[in-house]
Motif scaffolding. Structure first.
Motif, short mmCIF file in Angstrom:
data_model
loop_
_atom_site.label_atom_id
_atom_site.label_comp_id
_atom_site.label_asym_id
_atom_site.label_seq_id
_atom_site.Cartn_x
_atom_site.Cartn_y
_atom_site.Cartn_z
N PRO A 18 -14.97 -33.10 -6.50
CA PRO A 18 -15.00 -34.99 -6.46
C PRO A 18 -15.93 -34.65 -4.86
CG PRO A 18 -12.91 -33.78 -6.68
CD PRO A 18 -14.08 -32.70 -7.34
N SER A 19 -16.98 -35.38 -4.95
CA SER A 19 -17.28 -35.99 -3.17
C SER A 19 -16.53 -35.19 -2.59
CB SER A 19 -18.47 -36.18 -3.70
OG SER A 19 -17.71 -37.97 -4.36
N PRO A 20 -16.56 -35.52 -0.99
CA PRO A 20 -15.63 -35.48 -0.19
C PRO A 20 -15.46 -37.46 0.23
CG PRO A 20 -17.09 -35.01 1.04
CD PRO A 20 -17.41 -35.07 -0.52
N PRO A 21 -14.70 -37.71 0.77
CA PRO A 21 -14.30 -39.49 0.86
C PRO A 21 -15.56 -39.99 1.58
CG PRO A 21 -12.40 -38.61 1.75
CD PRO A 21 -13.18 -37.85 0.68
N PRO A 22 -15.34 -41.39 2.07
CA PRO A 22 -16.38 -41.62 2.71
C PRO A 22 -15.80 -41.40 4.45
CG PRO A 22 -16.49 -43.40 1.57
CD PRO A 22 -15.31 -42.31 0.59
N PRO A 23 -16.81 -41.18 5.89
CA PRO A 23 -15.77 -41.40 6.99
C PRO A 23 -15.18 -41.85 7.16
CG PRO A 23 -17.87 -41.11 7.35
CD PRO A 23 -17.98 -40.72 5.50
N ALA A 24 -14.18 -41.91 8.35
CA ALA A 24 -13.56 -43.74 8.54
C ALA A 24 -14.36 -43.15 9.98
CB ALA A 24 -11.68 -42.82 8.87
N PRO A 25 -14.17 -44.93 10.98
CA PRO A 25 -14.50 -45.01 12.31
C PRO A 25 -14.01 -43.79 13.34
CG PRO A 25 -14.05 -47.53 11.48
CD PRO A 25 -12.92 -45.80 10.64
N LEU A 26 -15.18 -43.87 13.85
CA LEU A 26 -15.19 -42.84 15.44
C LEU A 26 -13.61 -42.77 15.76
CD1 LEU A 26 -16.11 -40.83 17.42
CD2 LEU A 26 -16.89 -42.82 18.36
N GLY A 27 -13.09 -44.02 15.94
CA GLY A 27 -11.77 -44.58 16.61
C GLY A 27 -10.68 -43.99 15.91
N VAL A 28 -10.87 -43.84 14.90
CA VAL A 28 -9.28 -43.11 14.18
C VAL A 28 -8.77 -42.16 13.86
CG1 VAL A 28 -7.87 -43.92 11.87
CG2 VAL A 28 -9.92 -45.63 12.80
N PHE A 29 -8.05 -41.92 14.29
CA PHE A 29 -7.46 -40.58 14.35
C PHE A 29 -6.77 -40.50 12.60
CE2 PHE A 29 -4.04 -37.22 14.19
CZ PHE A 29 -5.38 -36.32 15.15
N GLY A 30 -6.95 -38.82 12.36
CA GLY A 30 -6.32 -38.74 11.32
C GLY A 30 -6.08 -39.13 10.10
N ALA A 31 -7.40 -39.35 9.58
CA ALA A 31 -8.66 -40.17 8.40
C ALA A 31 -9.10 -38.81 7.47
CB ALA A 31 -9.36 -41.64 8.67
N ASP A 32 -10.26 -38.45 9.08
CA ASP A 32 -10.37 -37.18 8.59
C ASP A 32 -10.47 -35.58 8.32
OD1 ASP A 32 -12.79 -39.57 7.53
OD2 ASP A 32 -13.73 -39.40 9.75
N MET A 33 -10.67 -35.21 7.75
CA MET A 33 -10.10 -33.72 8.03
C MET A 33 -10.62 -32.82 7.51
SD MET A 33 -6.55 -34.46 5.75
CE MET A 33 -5.23 -32.38 5.65
N ALA A 34 -10.57 -31.04 8.11
CA ALA A 34 -11.69 -30.61 7.57
C ALA A 34 -11.20 -29.57 6.75
CB ALA A 34 -11.11 -29.10 9.04
N ALA A 35 -12.06 -29.50 5.87
CA ALA A 35 -12.14 -28.34 4.15
C ALA A 35 -11.54 -27.35 5.09
CB ALA A 35 -13.29 -28.06 3.69
#
Length: 380
Positions: A54-71
């Motif tokens: 499964p492809s990773p989800p699209p990235p969140a905006p720069l100003g949002v913390f906690g939505a994108d996670m390192a693999a």
């Protein structure tokens, strides 16, 4: 009577040889047929496509913390410069002039006197370095450190009263920011939706005793402890909890988030910043893989400073701890661009800029004009 036929030995040997040859040929045919079937099955199995990752989800905006996670097992290094500008003092939602402030607003340490120094413009530049590491598929840790520079244009009025200008001061402070350490944990995920919790702590690595020099009402210059808003750090350990919901379907993505910042105890100077509550809602559209544009709405609520520093005594609005905090709604637009377009698969550039559409401030207090930032990320 029927006579029994007599078969000679040579005939028996010949028939036995023929039978042996027939049996051998039949065995060879059967074995070859089995091998052919096995080869066919093996070929069919080897040609079957492996299950797609499964492809990773699209990235969140720069100003949002906690939505994108390192693999899991991967390290992400980010360099994040951000800039903001403030001017025009507000009392609540109402703009007020420098002359009105000098004529009507009392001095915090002596209410019988009026303010004599009124800020005109403030510029803030922050350089942050973030390290994110994927401990597991569901858990990441994030460390941030940085530098901040604040520059202030201050108008000074003559004497102890009146609205006659004396002149301008151009001053500023700079130093380390407060370091942060946070964890992000995914508690739910399906092909469309995900929910993630985050919690962090700030460490008082930034100074809150920096000084600056200002023009005084009598025409002299004095060096004193800089105002609360001019200090690089808060001087406190703060707890930062948060939660993120995000989803995506085909080219569309969306989400909402909350993050708070709560000082645990007053600093050595005797004060702590008001509790901060920050909310985000966003939508994104992925035009092609590796290019996503975003729109974000940010709302924040913060209380005034509790307590005060007796060494911050300037007759200016920023020296009054009650003139901090308030409510603000801002709109941001941004984009996240993969480095694969220029041959750097593991590099990502995120940009975002925006401005407030509503401000209700505990004031008089300088209002924000705009904010812009970018992040350059390397996946290691």
């Amino acid at each position: 009577m029927r006579n029994n036929a007599i078969i000679d030995p040579q005939t028996i040997r010949r028939r036995s040889s023929i039978a042996a040859v027939a049996i051998s040929v039949a065995a060879t045919v059967i074995a070859a047929s089995g091998e052919a079937r096995a080869d066919k099955v093996a070929t069919k199995s080897s040609s079957a496509p492996a299950p797609a990752t499964p492809s990773p989800p699209p990235p969140a905006p720069l100003g949002v913390f906690g939505a994108d996670m390192a693999a899991a097992g991967k390290l992400v290094l980010s360099v994040i410069p951000q800039f903001a500008n403030l001017s025009t003092s507000l009392i609540g939602t109402r703009p007020v002039s420098s002359q009105e402030i000098a004529a009507t607003v009392p001095y915090f340490f002596n209410p019988t006197q009026k303010l004599r120094l009124v800020p005109q413009n403030a510029a803030v530049a922050t350089q942050t370095v973030a390290l994110a590491y994927g401990v597991t598929k569901e858990l990441s840790v994030v460390f941030t450190a940085g530098m901040i520079e604040r520059n202030l244009d201050m108008l000074t009025f003559r004497g102890l009263a009146g609205i006659i200008p004396r002149g301008m001061s151009y001053t500023g402070t700079a130093g380390l920011t407060d370091f942060t350490l946070s964890g992000i944990y995914r508690i739910y995920q399906d092909p469309i939706h995900r929910i993630q919790l985050n919690a962090g702590v700030t460490f008082p690595t930034g100074s809150n005793t920096n000084t600056f020099t200002l023009l005084q009402p009598d025409g002299t210059y004095a060096t004193s402890r800089a105002f609360y808003a001019m200090q690089p750090g808060a001087g406190t350990f703060d707890f930062m909890p948060g939660v993120v919901y995000a989803g995506h379907l085909e080219k569309w993505s969306w989400g909402v988030s909350y993050r708070g910042r709560f000082p645990i105890a007053a600093n050595r100077q005797g004060y702590l910043w008001g509790d901060l509550h920050e909310f985000n809602g966003w939508g994104g559209y992925t035009w092609i893989p590796g290019l996503t544009t975003t729109f974000r709405v940010n709302a924040s609520i913060q209380g005034p400073i509790r307590g005060y520093d007796p060494n911050i005594r300037g007759r200016a609005q920023a020296a009054n701890p009650n003139f901090y905090g308030g409510e603000r709604i801002e709109l941001f637009g941004g984009a996240v661009i993969s480095g694969k377009f220029v041959g750097y698969e593991n590099v990502t550039l995120a940009v975002e800029a925006g401005a407030p559409v509503y401000q209700n401030l505990n004031g008089p207090q300088l209002s924000k004009n705009w904010q812009a930032g970018m992040a350059l990320r390397w996946k290691i």
